[in-house]
Design a protein around this motif. Sequence first.
Motif, short mmCIF file in Angstrom:
data_model
loop_
_atom_site.label_atom_id
_atom_site.label_comp_id
_atom_site.label_asym_id
_atom_site.label_seq_id
_atom_site.Cartn_x
_atom_site.Cartn_y
_atom_site.Cartn_z
N TYR A 316 0.83 -1.21 0.00
CA TYR A 316 0.00 0.00 0.00
C TYR A 316 0.86 1.26 0.00
O TYR A 316 0.46 2.29 -0.55
N ALA A 317 2.06 1.18 0.60
CA ALA A 317 2.93 2.35 0.68
C ALA A 317 3.34 2.84 -0.71
O ALA A 317 3.37 4.05 -0.97
N VAL A 318 3.65 1.92 -1.60
CA VAL A 318 4.03 2.30 -2.97
C VAL A 318 2.87 3.02 -3.65
O VAL A 318 3.05 4.06 -4.30
N TRP A 319 1.68 2.49 -3.47
CA TRP A 319 0.48 3.10 -4.06
C TRP A 319 0.22 4.49 -3.47
O TRP A 319 -0.02 5.45 -4.20
N ALA A 320 0.26 4.59 -2.14
CA ALA A 320 -0.04 5.86 -1.48
C ALA A 320 1.00 6.92 -1.80
O ALA A 320 0.68 8.11 -1.92
N LEU A 321 2.27 6.51 -1.97
CA LEU A 321 3.34 7.47 -2.25
C LEU A 321 3.20 8.08 -3.64
O LEU A 321 3.38 9.29 -3.82
N PHE A 322 2.84 7.27 -4.62
CA PHE A 322 2.84 7.74 -6.01
C PHE A 322 1.44 8.07 -6.56
O PHE A 322 1.31 8.90 -7.45
N ALA A 323 0.40 7.41 -6.05
CA ALA A 323 -0.91 7.53 -6.68
C ALA A 323 -1.97 8.21 -5.83
O ALA A 323 -3.12 8.30 -6.24
N GLN A 324 -1.59 8.72 -4.64
CA GLN A 324 -2.55 9.40 -3.78
C GLN A 324 -2.11 10.85 -3.56
O GLN A 324 -0.95 11.20 -3.74
N ASN A 325 -3.08 11.67 -3.12
CA ASN A 325 -2.83 13.09 -2.90
C ASN A 325 -1.99 13.29 -1.65
O ASN A 325 -2.44 13.00 -0.54
N ILE A 326 -0.79 13.79 -1.82
CA ILE A 326 0.14 13.95 -0.70
C ILE A 326 -0.33 15.04 0.26
O ILE A 326 0.10 15.10 1.42
N GLU A 327 -1.23 15.92 -0.19
CA GLU A 327 -1.72 17.01 0.65
C GLU A 327 -2.85 16.57 1.58
O GLU A 327 -3.32 17.35 2.41
N LYS A 328 -3.30 15.32 1.44
CA LYS A 328 -4.38 14.81 2.28
C LYS A 328 -3.86 13.62 3.09
O LYS A 328 -3.83 12.49 2.61
N PRO A 329 -3.45 13.88 4.34
CA PRO A 329 -2.85 12.82 5.15
C PRO A 329 -3.77 11.62 5.39
O PRO A 329 -3.29 10.54 5.72
#
Length: 487
Positions: A316-329
């Motif tokens: 999930y970390a790979v997905w969250a790092l590259f494919a999710q909005n970094i401004e929304k924790p």
Amino acid sequence: MMNLEKMNRLIILGLSLLAVLYIFTIQLISLNPFVSSWDQVDFTLAMDRYDLRAMQPHFPGYPYFILGGMLLKFFVDFPNQALVLFNVLVYASSILPVYLLASQVLSRTNAFLIAAAIYTASYPLIIVNQPMSEGAALAVFWWFFWSIAAAESRPAGKWMLLPLILFSVLLGIRLSYIPMGTGLIYLLYRKWAKREITWGGVIKYVILAGLFQLIWVTGLIISEGGLFNFLELAFGFTGGHFQEWGGTSASNELSFLARLKAFLFTNILWWGIFSRTTVLMVLYIVIGIVIFLPASKRKVLKENSVYLGVFLFLAYAVWALFAQNIEKPRHILPLALLLLFVGLTVFLKKRAVGYASFLVVVVIIAQAIISSDYLQKQAEFEPAVYQLAHYLEEQPEDFILYTWEETRVLQFLKMPYPHKRIYTYKIFLHDQGLYKGKTIYLTNSVVDGFRSQGFDPGGKLEKVETFTSDKIFDPVYHKIILYKWTP
């Protein structure tokens, strides 16, 4: 000696159980009445009319989450509170699978401490008490995690169906949890490696997993009038998410190192685990230091639940790092809780002495106190966008307000004055000319957008008012500055 150990165990269990019951009660009596972001409006409007094309909610529809809210809307005053109540109830159920997972490694007392520590974690509880699908998704994720461990420890058969069903429910609540499907790959590989299933069996379970997903996907296709309409919505949403407004690595200007720093230290640690508090930061740093100190006896973790947790974390970390909005924790919530699960499990396994358990109890009590304060404030104090809406409602002169995402909330609140979402500076210059004789207002998000396009209208702006709320409730719109346009 035995009586002393029993008394210590009762004290530990009693304090942690009281903290859990206290937080659950606070959640029930402090159901968040506000709808303060674009996504929250999408979910809330779906309670009245489910329509993906009207973004009620936005794609892919989260049908199981909306259904859960609809089943509870008769018990609350507002439709958004039904979604919050659904989150609260389902999230409370996650104590059981976390306990069952931890009990594979630890004593029953320490396993309950792990469950209580994860349940009382403050930032996840804040998100659970918002009309968003993350809370329910977190709960179903824990059940899904446990079902994989349960199926792995039993002979292949009916138990293999449970993780397939729960993965369908998970994606029907929040599609962004799709990387957790690697847990199914792990399970099928383990069963194949132990020769419990053949390649034919692997293919059979893959097909079944797809059929379970089709239950909710087919419902959405029918609701949208056919496959073509559904695919049109799907490609439109994914294109916007990855290229325009999604805040992913493809659309964000942060360097990889800056993104990694924000992802790990700001989002996972400072927000997700420490909940933006010094107290929790100090307590967890102490636990982290103790984990890496040498133990008197070597403790070997043979149980698969810890290794499976690490595996799911990395996927999930790979997905969250590259494919999710970094401004929304909030997008890193499963990572924060998985890190807590693995870290605290290793801590209590390695330090099987009284002080370790009491230190975790201190963490649980601290989290309960902090969470209680957050939950009550979130339900009591108006978000900044509400303050903006009501301030302008009291203004006597004719005006037009230009906003960014705030206009979605203003529409939901049915504000009687004109407001528009504006995208570019050049269009704004043309559009505001149509409102001669009226006051022109802009929010700081619009001004920031203009500056990002290379235009600085600073000399033409007069600051009127500032509206603030707690950043942890709304990381993007916790501070709204209202400007008057004075060309």
